[in-house]
Every structure is written in structure tokens, then in C-alpha cells.
Design a protein around this motif. Structure first.
Motif, PDB file in Angstrom:
ATOM      1  N   VAL A 137       0.829  -1.202   0.000  1.00  0.00           N
ATOM      2  CA  VAL A 137       0.000   0.000   0.000  1.00  0.00           C
ATOM      3  C   VAL A 137       0.867   1.257   0.000  1.00  0.00           C
ATOM      4  O   VAL A 137       1.842   1.356   0.744  1.00  0.00           O
ATOM      5  N   GLY A 138       0.505   2.208  -0.839  1.00  0.00           N
ATOM      6  CA  GLY A 138       1.195   3.492  -0.874  1.00  0.00           C
ATOM      7  C   GLY A 138       0.270   4.567  -1.389  1.00  0.00           C
ATOM      8  O   GLY A 138      -0.947   4.365  -1.484  1.00  0.00           O
ATOM      9  N   THR A 139       0.823   5.719  -1.719  1.00  0.00           N
ATOM     10  CA  THR A 139       0.037   6.799  -2.312  1.00  0.00           C
ATOM     11  C   THR A 139       0.854   7.471  -3.404  1.00  0.00           C
ATOM     12  O   THR A 139       2.078   7.371  -3.440  1.00  0.00           O
ATOM     13  N   VAL A 140       0.163   8.181  -4.283  1.00  0.00           N
ATOM     14  CA  VAL A 140       0.806   9.001  -5.300  1.00  0.00           C
ATOM     15  C   VAL A 140       0.052  10.325  -5.356  1.00  0.00           C
ATOM     16  O   VAL A 140      -1.172  10.358  -5.202  1.00  0.00           O
ATOM     17  N   GLN A 141       0.775  11.406  -5.531  1.00  0.00           N
ATOM     18  CA  GLN A 141       0.127  12.714  -5.606  1.00  0.00           C
ATOM     19  C   GLN A 141      -0.364  12.983  -7.017  1.00  0.00           C
ATOM     20  O   GLN A 141       0.374  12.815  -7.990  1.00  0.00           O
ATOM     21  N   ARG A 142      -1.622  13.401  -7.130  1.00  0.00           N
ATOM     22  CA  ARG A 142      -2.209  13.739  -8.412  1.00  0.00           C
ATOM     23  C   ARG A 142      -1.938  15.205  -8.744  1.00  0.00           C
ATOM     24  O   ARG A 142      -1.509  15.983  -7.882  1.00  0.00           O
ATOM     25  N   ALA A 143      -2.194  15.588  -9.981  1.00  0.00           N
ATOM     26  CA  ALA A 143      -1.899  16.944 -10.431  1.00  0.00           C
ATOM     27  C   ALA A 143      -2.678  17.996  -9.649  1.00  0.00           C
ATOM     28  O   ALA A 143      -2.220  19.134  -9.505  1.00  0.00           O
ATOM     29  N   ASP A 144      -3.853  17.631  -9.108  1.00  0.00           N
ATOM     30  CA  ASP A 144      -4.659  18.589  -8.364  1.00  0.00           C
ATOM     31  C   ASP A 144      -4.273  18.666  -6.884  1.00  0.00           C
ATOM     32  O   ASP A 144      -4.925  19.355  -6.102  1.00  0.00           O
ATOM     33  N   GLY A 145      -3.231  17.947  -6.494  1.00  0.00           N
ATOM     34  CA  GLY A 145      -2.770  17.989  -5.115  1.00  0.00           C
ATOM     35  C   GLY A 145      -3.357  16.918  -4.217  1.00  0.00           C
ATOM     36  O   GLY A 145      -2.905  16.750  -3.081  1.00  0.00           O
ATOM     37  N   THR A 146      -4.372  16.202  -4.675  1.00  0.00           N
ATOM     38  CA  THR A 146      -4.929  15.117  -3.871  1.00  0.00           C
ATOM     39  C   THR A 146      -3.982  13.923  -3.911  1.00  0.00           C
ATOM     40  O   THR A 146      -3.108  13.824  -4.778  1.00  0.00           O
ATOM     41  N   ARG A 147      -4.175  12.998  -2.964  1.00  0.00           N
ATOM     42  CA  ARG A 147      -3.339  11.808  -2.925  1.00  0.00           C
ATOM     43  C   ARG A 147      -4.200  10.583  -3.200  1.00  0.00           C
ATOM     44  O   ARG A 147      -5.270  10.417  -2.618  1.00  0.00           O
ATOM     45  N   GLN A 148      -3.708   9.751  -4.090  1.00  0.00           N
ATOM     46  CA  GLN A 148      -4.429   8.558  -4.522  1.00  0.00           C
ATOM     47  C   GLN A 148      -3.734   7.317  -3.992  1.00  0.00           C
ATOM     48  O   GLN A 148      -2.504   7.220  -3.998  1.00  0.00           O
ATOM     49  N   ILE A 149      -4.535   6.358  -3.546  1.00  0.00           N
ATOM     50  CA  ILE A 149      -3.981   5.103  -3.031  1.00  0.00           C
ATOM     51  C   ILE A 149      -3.392   4.275  -4.171  1.00  0.00           C
ATOM     52  O   ILE A 149      -3.950   4.219  -5.272  1.00  0.00           O
ATOM     53  N   THR A 150      -2.256   3.648  -3.897  1.00  0.00           N
ATOM     54  CA  THR A 150      -1.651   2.714  -4.836  1.00  0.00           C
ATOM     55  C   THR A 150      -1.523   1.336  -4.188  1.00  0.00           C
ATOM     56  O   THR A 150      -1.384   1.220  -2.971  1.00  0.00           O
ATOM     57  N   LEU A 151      -1.573   0.302  -5.028  1.00  0.00           N
ATOM     58  CA  LEU A 151      -1.313  -1.071  -4.605  1.00  0.00           C
ATOM     59  C   LEU A 151      -0.191  -1.612  -5.477  1.00  0.00           C
ATOM     60  O   LEU A 151      -0.331  -1.650  -6.705  1.00  0.00           O
ATOM     61  N   ALA A 152       0.922  -1.982  -4.851  1.00  0.00           N
ATOM     62  CA  ALA A 152       2.113  -2.407  -5.579  1.00  0.00           C
ATOM     63  C   ALA A 152       2.523  -1.349  -6.593  1.00  0.00           C
ATOM     64  O   ALA A 152       3.016  -1.662  -7.679  1.00  0.00           O
ATOM     65  N   GLY A 153       2.297  -0.095  -6.243  1.00  0.00           N
ATOM     66  CA  GLY A 153       2.683   1.019  -7.100  1.00  0.00           C
ATOM     67  C   GLY A 153       1.600   1.487  -8.054  1.00  0.00           C
ATOM     68  O   GLY A 153       1.681   2.602  -8.588  1.00  0.00           O
ATOM     69  N   TRP A 154       0.561   0.680  -8.269  1.00  0.00           N
ATOM     70  CA  TRP A 154      -0.478   1.014  -9.249  1.00  0.00           C
ATOM     71  C   TRP A 154      -1.593   1.839  -8.593  1.00  0.00           C
ATOM     72  O   TRP A 154      -2.211   1.383  -7.626  1.00  0.00           O
ATOM     73  N   PRO A 155      -1.885   3.037  -9.108  1.00  0.00           N
ATOM     74  CA  PRO A 155      -3.026   3.798  -8.604  1.00  0.00           C
ATOM     75  C   PRO A 155      -4.319   3.008  -8.795  1.00  0.00           C
ATOM     76  O   PRO A 155      -4.467   2.276  -9.790  1.00  0.00           O
ATOM     77  N   VAL A 156      -5.249   3.133  -7.845  1.00  0.00           N
ATOM     78  CA  VAL A 156      -6.500   2.364  -7.931  1.00  0.00           C
ATOM     79  C   VAL A 156      -7.710   3.290  -7.989  1.00  0.00           C
ATOM     80  O   VAL A 156      -7.669   4.428  -7.508  1.00  0.00           O
ATOM     81  N   TYR A 157      -8.787   2.781  -8.580  1.00  0.00           N
ATOM     82  CA  TYR A 157      -9.966   3.565  -8.926  1.00  0.00           C
ATOM     83  C   TYR A 157     -11.242   2.768  -8.681  1.00  0.00           C
ATOM     84  O   TYR A 157     -11.229   1.546  -8.683  1.00  0.00           O
ATOM     85  N   ARG A 158     -12.363   3.504  -8.582  1.00  0.00           N
ATOM     86  CA  ARG A 158     -13.691   2.902  -8.707  1.00  0.00           C
ATOM     87  C   ARG A 158     -14.150   3.077 -10.155  1.00  0.00           C
ATOM     88  O   ARG A 158     -13.477   3.709 -10.962  1.00  0.00           O
ATOM     89  N   TYR A 159     -15.330   2.536 -10.480  1.00  0.00           N
ATOM     90  CA  TYR A 159     -15.897   2.649 -11.829  1.00  0.00           C
ATOM     91  C   TYR A 159     -17.358   3.038 -11.709  1.00  0.00           C
ATOM     92  O   TYR A 159     -18.129   2.343 -11.039  1.00  0.00           O
ATOM     93  N   ILE A 160     -17.748   4.147 -12.349  1.00  0.00           N
ATOM     94  CA  ILE A 160     -19.136   4.607 -12.212  1.00  0.00           C
ATOM     95  C   ILE A 160     -20.112   3.707 -12.956  1.00  0.00           C
ATOM     96  O   ILE A 160     -21.321   3.807 -12.757  1.00  0.00           O
ATOM     97  N   GLY A 161     -19.590   2.814 -13.793  1.00  0.00           N
ATOM     98  CA  GLY A 161     -20.463   1.877 -14.496  1.00  0.00           C
ATOM     99  C   GLY A 161     -20.881   0.691 -13.657  1.00  0.00           C
ATOM    100  O   GLY A 161     -21.754  -0.086 -14.072  1.00  0.00           O
ATOM    101  N   ASP A 162     -20.290   0.518 -12.488  1.00  0.00           N
ATOM    102  CA  ASP A 162     -20.722  -0.559 -11.593  1.00  0.00           C
ATOM    103  C   ASP A 162     -22.049  -0.156 -10.950  1.00  0.00           C
ATOM    104  O   ASP A 162     -22.132   0.896 -10.303  1.00  0.00           O
TER     105      ASP A 162
END
Length: 224
Positions: A137-162
Motif C-alpha cells: 500500500v502506498g500513495t501518489v500525488q495527483r496533479a490537483d494535489g490530492t493523494r491517490q492510493i496505490t497497490l504495488a505502485g499502481w493507482p487504484v480507482y472505482r468505476y461509475i459503471g458498476d
């Protein structure tokens, strides 16, 4: 910041089958099966919750306060029918990773319209962990200054189509989006074929440009 990584073996793909059979077996369901909660037996064996701030220390800066954001306050390992091991947020929404991002170093390339369809899993540095190893588990900073969770380095997301928690209609969308496993790898247990197309961004924010275009250009229909 660089995320910690865990070396793991990616779950093998389902054995080769006819395209129609694969589509039938792996089609994401919006009903009771896909909305099933966590596997009870697995949940009893999951590790106790841990705060991400304990892992990352002060380097996990809080998200930007410029506008209200939806935070991911927990990462939970879960077992979903047909798909197997996945990671969900605190509300049971399945999380995904994007092939056009990078893990070395962690970098997100899903912004603007893409991020409207695939909301990033944002954190204030304190999500609880259950069934997810702290070492990935880690984080990466996005261009807007927010921090996004990463798993094994990969940023993770939800999907609005679910349509509901536990659904995984984002699997293999555009051939570049995949359910993320608790070790941060792609879960390739089921791959709907042909690759589904992503839903459109919310109408109020959808731009007039070609809806199949991507931030980086080469994704094709549903590639974002």
C-alpha cells in the motif's frame, strides 16, 4: 511518493474457451451474485485493520482542501463470485487499475474525463486495511494535489459503471482496465470478451469532444 511493492504471482487466466462461452461465464452480474458481500470465512482470517499513516508516516500528506472529495477510508480484501480475490473500498465498491498508469514510479494518467468515469481512490493517509498487506500500500500525488492510493505502485480507482457494490463491470474495459487483486496485480480470472466499452461521463460534465478519445490518445473506444 514511491509505493512499496510486493512480488506476487498473478492469478492465471481462465483456461482457453470459446469466445461465447467466455462471455457467458465471465459476464459481470448486477444482481445478487455480483453484489455478494465479503466471504465470511476469508473475512475471519483477514489481518486486523491498520492505518495507512502508520505505514507511510508523515509523507502521506492530506488531500487538497480546495473542494470536497470522496475519500477511500478502507481497503478490504474480498471474494467475489466468478471473479475471486478483489479489493474493495469501505462501501464494497470494487477497485481497478489502469494499464496506462505506471507503477515504477507510481504515476496516474487518468485525469479529466477519464477521472469522471474512473474516480480515483483518494486518501487523507488513514484508510484501514483488512485482507490487504500493508507492504503493497502506498500513495501518489495527483496533479490537483490530492493523494491517490496505490497497490504495488499502481493507482487504484472505482468505476461509475458498476451498478452496486460487489459488481465488476469495469473488468477488461477497453482492454486496459482490470480488477485489482489484494497483492496489487491484475485479477485475470474472468475476462469478458469482447472487451467492454466504458460508460460515458456524467452528462453535466461530459465534453463535446469525441467520447472515445483518451487523455493519451491510443486507447480507442472505451479505452479511458
Amino acid at each position: 511518493m514511491a509505493a512499496k511493492r510486493l512480488t506476487a504471482t498473478v492469478a492465471g487466466c481462465a483456461a482457453a474457451a470459446a469466445a461465447f462461452a467466455g462471455l457467458t461465464a465471465c459476464a459481470p452480474q448486477g444482481g445478487a451474485d455480483a453484489a455478494a458481500g465479503y466471504d465470511a470465512a476469508a473475512a475471519q482470517q483477514q489481518a486486523p485493520p491498520q492505518a495507512l499513516s502508520d505505514i507511510l508516516g508523515e509523507s502521506a500528506a492530506p488531500v487538497s482542501s480546495a473542494a470536497p472529495v470522496r475519500l477511500t477510508t478502507a481497503l478490504k480484501g474480498a471474494t467475489i463470485p466468478k471473479m475471486g480475490k478483489v479489493v474493495t473500498d469501505q462501501d464494497g465498491w470494487v477497485l481497478y487499475r489502469f494499464d496506462k498508469d505506471t507503477a515504477k514510479p507510481p504515476k496516474t494518467n487518468c485525469v479529466d474525463k477519464c477521472a469522471q468515469v474512473w474516480p480515483p481512490a483518494l486518501t487523507d493517509g488513514n484508510p484501514d486495511l483488512s485482507g490487504v498487506d500493508a507492504s503493497v500500500v502506498g500513495t501518489v500525488q495527483r496533479a490537483d494535489g490530492t493523494r491517490q492510493i496505490t497497490l504495488a505502485g499502481w493507482p487504484v480507482y472505482r468505476y461509475i459503471g458498476d451498478p452496486k457494490p460487489g459488481a465488476w463491470k469495469g473488468q477488461n474495459v477497453g482492454g486496459v482496465w482490470f480488477v485489482v487483486a489484494p497483492d496489487g496485480k491484475k485479477n485475470l480470472t474472468c475476462l469478458p470478451t469482447p472487451a467492454p466499452t466504458a460508460v460515458e461521463p456524467p452528462a453535466a460534465s461530459a465534453p463535446a469532444a469525441d467520447p472515445t478519445a483518451t487523455q493519451n490518445g491510443d486507447g480507442g473506444a472505451g479505452g479511458y
